[in-house]
Write a protein that holds these residues in place. Structure first.
Motif, PDB file in Angstrom:
ATOM      1  N   GLU A 181     -27.340  11.104  55.166  1.00 41.43           N
ATOM      2  CA  GLU A 181     -29.087  10.261  55.336  1.00 41.43           C
ATOM      3  C   GLU A 181     -28.138   8.890  56.585  1.00 41.43           C
ATOM      4  O   GLU A 181     -28.671   8.324  56.939  1.00 41.43           O
ATOM      5  CB  GLU A 181     -30.216  10.003  54.306  1.00 41.43           C
ATOM      6  CG  GLU A 181     -31.511   9.441  54.613  1.00 41.43           C
ATOM      7  CD  GLU A 181     -31.899   9.799  53.879  1.00 41.43           C
ATOM      8  OE1 GLU A 181     -31.497   9.975  52.758  1.00 41.43           O
ATOM      9  OE2 GLU A 181     -33.327   9.301  54.539  1.00 41.43           O
ATOM     10  N   TYR A 203     -28.547  19.229  65.394  1.00 45.12           N
ATOM     11  CA  TYR A 203     -29.246  19.385  64.104  1.00 45.12           C
ATOM     12  C   TYR A 203     -29.230  17.996  63.445  1.00 45.12           C
ATOM     13  O   TYR A 203     -30.399  17.364  62.966  1.00 45.12           O
ATOM     14  CB  TYR A 203     -29.254  20.127  63.494  1.00 45.12           C
ATOM     15  CG  TYR A 203     -29.569  21.924  63.574  1.00 45.12           C
ATOM     16  CD1 TYR A 203     -30.882  22.263  64.018  1.00 45.12           C
ATOM     17  CD2 TYR A 203     -28.341  22.578  63.901  1.00 45.12           C
ATOM     18  CE1 TYR A 203     -30.547  23.583  64.494  1.00 45.12           C
ATOM     19  CE2 TYR A 203     -28.684  23.953  64.222  1.00 45.12           C
ATOM     20  CZ  TYR A 203     -29.612  24.264  64.595  1.00 45.12           C
ATOM     21  OH  TYR A 203     -30.177  25.725  64.823  1.00 45.12           O
ATOM     22  N   SER A 204     -28.111  17.289  63.166  1.00 48.95           N
ATOM     23  CA  SER A 204     -28.171  16.033  63.107  1.00 48.95           C
ATOM     24  C   SER A 204     -28.662  15.484  64.056  1.00 48.95           C
ATOM     25  O   SER A 204     -29.683  14.044  63.403  1.00 48.95           O
ATOM     26  CB  SER A 204     -26.632  15.219  62.586  1.00 48.95           C
ATOM     27  OG  SER A 204     -25.667  16.537  62.187  1.00 48.95           O
ATOM     28  N   LEU A 245     -32.373  15.950  62.997  1.00 52.16           N
ATOM     29  CA  LEU A 245     -32.984  15.193  61.684  1.00 52.16           C
ATOM     30  C   LEU A 245     -32.811  13.269  62.181  1.00 52.16           C
ATOM     31  O   LEU A 245     -33.845  13.088  61.324  1.00 52.16           O
ATOM     32  CB  LEU A 245     -31.881  15.530  60.418  1.00 52.16           C
ATOM     33  CG  LEU A 245     -31.931  16.667  60.466  1.00 52.16           C
ATOM     34  CD1 LEU A 245     -30.986  17.347  59.749  1.00 52.16           C
ATOM     35  CD2 LEU A 245     -33.050  17.904  59.824  1.00 52.16           C
ATOM     36  N   THR A 248     -36.782  11.622  61.229  1.00 55.34           N
ATOM     37  CA  THR A 248     -36.535  10.396  60.399  1.00 55.34           C
ATOM     38  C   THR A 248     -36.884   9.262  60.600  1.00 55.34           C
ATOM     39  O   THR A 248     -37.847   8.149  60.115  1.00 55.34           O
ATOM     40  CB  THR A 248     -35.452  10.868  59.312  1.00 55.34           C
ATOM     41  OG1 THR A 248     -34.420  10.724  60.070  1.00 55.34           O
ATOM     42  CG2 THR A 248     -35.807  11.880  58.619  1.00 55.34           C
ATOM     43  N   SER A 292     -32.745  15.375  51.030  1.00 54.04           N
ATOM     44  CA  SER A 292     -33.059  14.879  52.113  1.00 54.04           C
ATOM     45  C   SER A 292     -34.188  15.921  53.346  1.00 54.04           C
ATOM     46  O   SER A 292     -34.909  15.126  54.022  1.00 54.04           O
ATOM     47  CB  SER A 292     -33.100  13.052  52.796  1.00 54.04           C
ATOM     48  OG  SER A 292     -31.919  13.338  51.701  1.00 54.04           O
ATOM     49  N   TRP A 293     -32.999  16.665  53.452  1.00 54.73           N
ATOM     50  CA  TRP A 293     -33.717  17.500  54.993  1.00 54.73           C
ATOM     51  C   TRP A 293     -34.273  18.984  54.397  1.00 54.73           C
ATOM     52  O   TRP A 293     -34.518  19.711  55.278  1.00 54.73           O
ATOM     53  CB  TRP A 293     -32.620  17.931  55.116  1.00 54.73           C
ATOM     54  CG  TRP A 293     -31.053  16.617  55.837  1.00 54.73           C
ATOM     55  CD1 TRP A 293     -30.047  17.199  54.939  1.00 54.73           C
ATOM     56  CD2 TRP A 293     -31.836  15.823  56.146  1.00 54.73           C
ATOM     57  NE1 TRP A 293     -29.286  15.584  55.630  1.00 54.73           N
ATOM     58  CE2 TRP A 293     -29.816  14.951  56.127  1.00 54.73           C
ATOM     59  CE3 TRP A 293     -32.585  15.228  56.469  1.00 54.73           C
ATOM     60  CZ2 TRP A 293     -30.367  13.779  56.996  1.00 54.73           C
ATOM     61  CZ3 TRP A 293     -32.828  13.383  57.047  1.00 54.73           C
ATOM     62  CH2 TRP A 293     -31.360  13.190  57.350  1.00 54.73           C
ATOM     63  N   PHE A 350     -37.082  19.743  56.400  1.00 55.29           N
ATOM     64  CA  PHE A 350     -36.955  20.901  57.369  1.00 55.29           C
ATOM     65  C   PHE A 350     -36.304  22.170  57.279  1.00 55.29           C
ATOM     66  O   PHE A 350     -36.123  22.663  58.736  1.00 55.29           O
ATOM     67  CB  PHE A 350     -36.212  19.458  58.376  1.00 55.29           C
ATOM     68  CG  PHE A 350     -36.378  18.471  58.272  1.00 55.29           C
ATOM     69  CD1 PHE A 350     -37.674  18.238  59.320  1.00 55.29           C
ATOM     70  CD2 PHE A 350     -36.392  17.378  57.916  1.00 55.29           C
ATOM     71  CE1 PHE A 350     -38.151  16.924  59.647  1.00 55.29           C
ATOM     72  CE2 PHE A 350     -36.817  16.154  57.752  1.00 55.29           C
ATOM     73  CZ  PHE A 350     -37.455  15.588  58.570  1.00 55.29           C
ATOM     74  N   THR A 351     -36.237  22.777  56.410  1.00 53.79           N
ATOM     75  CA  THR A 351     -35.452  23.720  56.240  1.00 53.79           C
ATOM     76  C   THR A 351     -36.948  24.879  55.809  1.00 53.79           C
ATOM     77  O   THR A 351     -38.128  24.767  55.587  1.00 53.79           O
ATOM     78  CB  THR A 351     -34.509  24.034  55.568  1.00 53.79           C
ATOM     79  OG1 THR A 351     -35.161  23.800  53.930  1.00 53.79           O
ATOM     80  CG2 THR A 351     -33.178  22.827  55.507  1.00 53.79           C
ATOM     81  N   PHE A 356     -32.903  26.245  59.384  1.00 53.32           N
ATOM     82  CA  PHE A 356     -34.082  24.968  59.735  1.00 53.32           C
ATOM     83  C   PHE A 356     -34.692  25.697  60.484  1.00 53.32           C
ATOM     84  O   PHE A 356     -34.566  26.940  60.919  1.00 53.32           O
ATOM     85  CB  PHE A 356     -33.086  23.810  61.385  1.00 53.32           C
ATOM     86  CG  PHE A 356     -32.514  23.449  60.252  1.00 53.32           C
ATOM     87  CD1 PHE A 356     -32.703  22.375  59.932  1.00 53.32           C
ATOM     88  CD2 PHE A 356     -30.672  23.330  60.466  1.00 53.32           C
ATOM     89  CE1 PHE A 356     -31.489  20.690  59.101  1.00 53.32           C
ATOM     90  CE2 PHE A 356     -30.260  21.908  59.786  1.00 53.32           C
ATOM     91  CZ  PHE A 356     -30.765  21.622  59.049  1.00 53.32           C
TER      92      PHE A 356
END
Lengths: 154, 441
Positions: free
Chosen positions: B268, B299-300, B303, B307, B342-343, B346-347, B356
Motif C-alpha cells: 500500500e 492487479y496492483s 488496486l 484505493t 488492505s486488499w 477485493f478478494t 481477486f
C-alpha cells in the motif's frame, strides 16, 4: 487477443476436427502474427461481431480441402466442387459455432456471420489494426491453420 | 522467453533479410539429418579421407590422426562428440572432413555430409535457444535461417579451444550498434587484458543479448555500466572471468536490475507513493500494462486506482507474449499468508483458492499480445512498462517508444523500470527512486 478467448477456439477446433475426421489431430504451437499472411489455397472465413469485432479464417491447401471433404461426405471427391466447398464451410461453421457456444458459457456474447469460401492461388490476408492468433492443426489429410483476429470494441 | 518468441524471430528475419548485406559466410553440413554451419573463416579446407591412424587411450570421439600433406592433425568425429548416431564406414569408404584452423590448432572433424557455402547477414543470426537441444547451448554461436533452412552455427572456438577466446567471435550486439567500435576477432583478445571499459561493456552486452535476451541500449546503459564495475569485483573475488558462458550467470548479473515488487503485488505504501506523483482525474482512464507476466503488476495498478483514485473509472489493458503466464493471469491464485490485509476486501474465496473478485477482474483485460505488433490504443493516460523495453532488440525498443509517445495523451504518464531511463524530447522525468516516471509534454 484477450486470453479468455484463446482456449475456446483451440478446444473447439481440436474436438470438431477429431470428431469429423475420425483420426489423430495434433495442435502446433500458437503464435501471433501482425503482418500480411499468405493463404494456402482454400480459405473459409467467418465474421464475428458483438462485444468484439473480427473474423476467423480457416486456411488449408486445395488437396487438404478435397481430402477432408471426401472424408466428411464418405465418398471420394476429386475436385473442389460445390459439395466440397459446402462441406468446408460447414466445417468452419461447426468449429466457430462451438467456440462461440463455449465463449457464451463464459459470459461473452458473440454473433457470427455465415461462412464464405475463398479459393485461388497466391492470396494474402491482412488485417488492419489487429494481430492474428494462428492455431496450426495437423490432420492426417494435411494441415489447417486457424487464424483468429478479433479485438475488443473499445 | 518462450519458444514462441524464437519462432517469431525466425519468421520475422525471413522477411527482412532479403535486402541486407551478406557479411558472414558459413560452411553448411549435416549431422544426423540436421543442418549445421561453421564460420568459413575458421575452416582451412574440406576433404575426404579415411583409414586414420588410431591413437590408443583417447576419448571415443577422437578417430585418430591424419596426415595432411605432411602435417599430422587430430581427427574428431563430431557425431560421437555430440552423442549423435554415426554410421561406421569401412576402410574403403572415405569420411567427409572439415579441416578447422583455430588459433593454435589445426584439426579435422568428421561430419555426415558437407553441403555448401551459405552467405548470410550477421545481423540475421539469432541467439541460440534451448529448443535446438541436441547440442549443449554454449557450443552454439547462433541460429540462422537461409532459404527456409535453419542452420545451427557451431562455435568451434568454444568447442575445441579455450573459453576466453570463444567469447571474442562477434555476434552483433547492442553496444556494437551503439558505439560502432566492433573489433575483428583475434585482435581484441589482448585488449581485454588492458581493462578497456568500453570493450568489456561490449562483451558483456553481447553475453547478455545471447544468453538473456537483454539488450544494452540508451535505456539501460547507465545501469549496465555501473553494474559491470560491481560485477567485475564480485567475479574477481570468486576467481572467475567477468564474462559468462551461461544463462544463469546472466541472470545473476541482471538480478539487481529488476524493479521492486517484480512478480508480486505492490504494498500500500508503494501505491500511495506512486499515486502522489500521478495527477490522474476524470473518467474512462485508460491504462496500458504491456509485459504484465502473470498479472501482479496489472492487479496492483487496479488496486491503486481503486484505493487512491476512487473518483475515477478506469480500464487496465494488460498483455504479455508468454502464453503460459498470461493464461494464468485472469485466475491468479493469491497466497493468503502473504496478502496485504488492505486488499482483503477485493478478494473472494473460490474452489481453486483465494482470487481477486470479479469486480476488480472486470477492470483488467488480459491479452495474449506481442507489443512489436500493432497496438490498437489511443489517448492513453498511463503506460506502465517496467523492465520490458530492455528485453527488446534496440530497434524494437525505439519503435515501441515512438508508438507509446504517439498513443499517450499530452500530460499522460509513462512508467519504466527503476533502472531504465528514457531520453526523449517529449518526456519529462517526474519520478523519484524507485519510480522512473515520465510525463508527456
Amino acid at each position: 487477443m484477450r486470453v479468455e478467448y484463446i482456449n475456446p477456439f483451440v478446444e473447439a477446433a481440436y474436438s470438431v476436427l477429431t470428431e469429423v475426421l475420425h483420426g489423430e489431430v495434433k495442435r502446433g504451437n500458437l503464435f501471433l502474427k501482425a503482418s500480411t499472411k499468405s493463404v494456402m489455397g482454400v480459405a473459409a472465413i467467418v465474421g464475428l461481431a458483438g462485444e468484439v469485432e473480427g473474423r476467423v479464417l480457416f486456411d488449408m491447401s486445395k488437396q487438404t480441402a478435397i481430402k477432408i471433404a471426401s472424408v466428411m461426405n464418405m465418398e471420394e471427391l476429386t475436385e473442389l466442387d460445390e459439395l466440397a466447398k459446402a462441406t468446408i464451410s460447414e466445417l468452419a461453421n461447426m468449429i466457430t459455432a462451438q467456440s462461440v457456444t463455449k465463449l457464451h458459457e463464459l459470459g461473452f456474447r458473440f454473433d457470427l456471420t455465415p461462412p464464405a469460401i475463398i479459393t485461388g492461388e497466391n492470396m494474402e490476408v491482412s488485417d488492419q489494426e489487429v494481430e492474428a492468433l494462428i492455431v496450426p492443426m495437423e490432420t492426417p489429410y494435411g494441415s489447417i491453420e486457424i487464424n483468429v483476429a478479433i479485438r475488443q470494441r473499445s | 522467453m518462450s519458444s514462441l518468441h524464437a519462432e517469431q524471430n525466425v519468421r520475422g528475419s525471413k522477411d527482412n533479410d532479403k535486402l541486407e548485406k551478406i557479411d558472414f559466410k558459413l560452411i553448411s553440413f549435416t549431422l544426423a539429418g540436421r543442418d549445421y554451419g561453421i564460420n568459413i573463416l575458421k575452416v582451412k579446407e574440406i576433404r575426404k579421407a579415411g583409414n586414420f591412424t588410431m591413437v590408443p587411450n583417447t576419448p571415443p570421439y577422437v578417430k585418430g590422426v591424419d596426415n595432411l600433406r605432411g602435417d599430422i592433425i587430430p581427427v574428431i568425429d563430431l557425431r560421437i562428440l555430440f552423442n549423435l548416431p554415426a554410421e561406421s564406414k569401412d576402410a574403403t569408404n572415405l569420411e567427409n572432413i572439415i579441416i578447422l584452423r583455430l588459433d593454435s590448432l589445426v584439426l579435422g572433424i568428421i561430419v555426415d555430409t558437407i553441403e555448401k557455402v551459405v552467405g548470410i547477414a550477421s545481423e540475421a543470426i539469432q541467439p541460440p535457444h534451448p529448443i535446438f537441444g541436441d547440442i549443449n547451448i554454449q557450443y552454439i554461436h547462433g541460429v540462422v535461417e537461409n532459404e527456409s533452412r535453419l542452420y545451427i552455427i557451431l562455435d568451434v572456438d568454444r568447442i575445441f579451444g579455450t573459453p576466453e577466446k570463444a567469447q571474442v567471435s562477434a555476434l552483433p550486439s547492442a553496444a556494437e550498434e551503439a558505439e560502432n567500435t566492433a573489433e575483428p576477432a583475434s585482435a581484441s583478445v589482448e585488449v581485454v587484458a588492458t581493462e578497456n571499459v568500453s570493450l568489456d561493456l561490449q562483451f558483456i552486452s553481447e553475453n547478455l543479448s545471447t544468453f538473456n535476451q537483454f539488450f544494452v541500449s540508451p535505456i539501460n546503459i547507465q545501469w549496465t555500466k555501473s553494474r559491470l564495475r560491481a560485477w567485475k569485483d564480485l567475479r574477481k573475488d570468486e576467481n572467475l572471468d567477468f564474462q559468462f558462458t551461461q544463462k544463469d550467470d546472466g541472470e545473476a548479473f541482471l538480478s539487481p536490475f529488476f524493479s521492486p515488487q517484480t512478480g508480486s503485488l505492490w504494498t500500500e505504501t508503494q501505491m500511495v507513493d506512486l499515486a502522489k506523483m500521478l495527477k490522474l482525474e476524470g473518467n474512462n482512464l485508460v491504462i496500458w500494462n504491456p509485459g504484465c507476466g502473470r498479472g501482479y503488476e496489472s492487479y496492483s495498478l487496479a488496486l491503486m486506482m481503486e484505493t487512491q483514485f476512487k473518483a475515477s473509472t478506469y480500464k487496465v489493458w494488460a498483455s504479455d507474449l508468454d502464453l503460459l503466464s498470461i493464461s494464468m493471469a485472469p485466475g491468479l491464485i493469491l497466497d493468503e499468508n502473504e496478502l496485504d490485509l488492505s486488499w482483503k476486501s477485493f478478494t473472494v474465496q473460490t474452489k481453486s483458492g483465494l482470487q481477486f473478485n470479479s469486480n476488480l477482474k472486470n477492470k483488467i483485460l488480459f491479452e495474449f499480445h506481442d507489443i512489436k505488433n500493432i497496438n490498437p490504443f489511443s489517448k492513453l493516460h498511463l503506460v506502465v512498462i517496467r523492465d520490458v523495453l530492455s528485453f527488446q532488440k534496440p530497434h524494437d525498443q525505439e519503435k515501441i517508444l515512438v508508438e507509446i509517445t504517439e498513443k499517450v495523451k499530452t500530460g499522460g504518464y509513462l512508467v519504466v523500470g527503476t533502472n531504465e531511463v528514457v531520453e526523449h524530447e517529449n518526456w519529462r522525468f517526474v519520478g523519484h527512486e524507485p519510480w522512473s516516471i515520465y510525463q508527456k509534454i
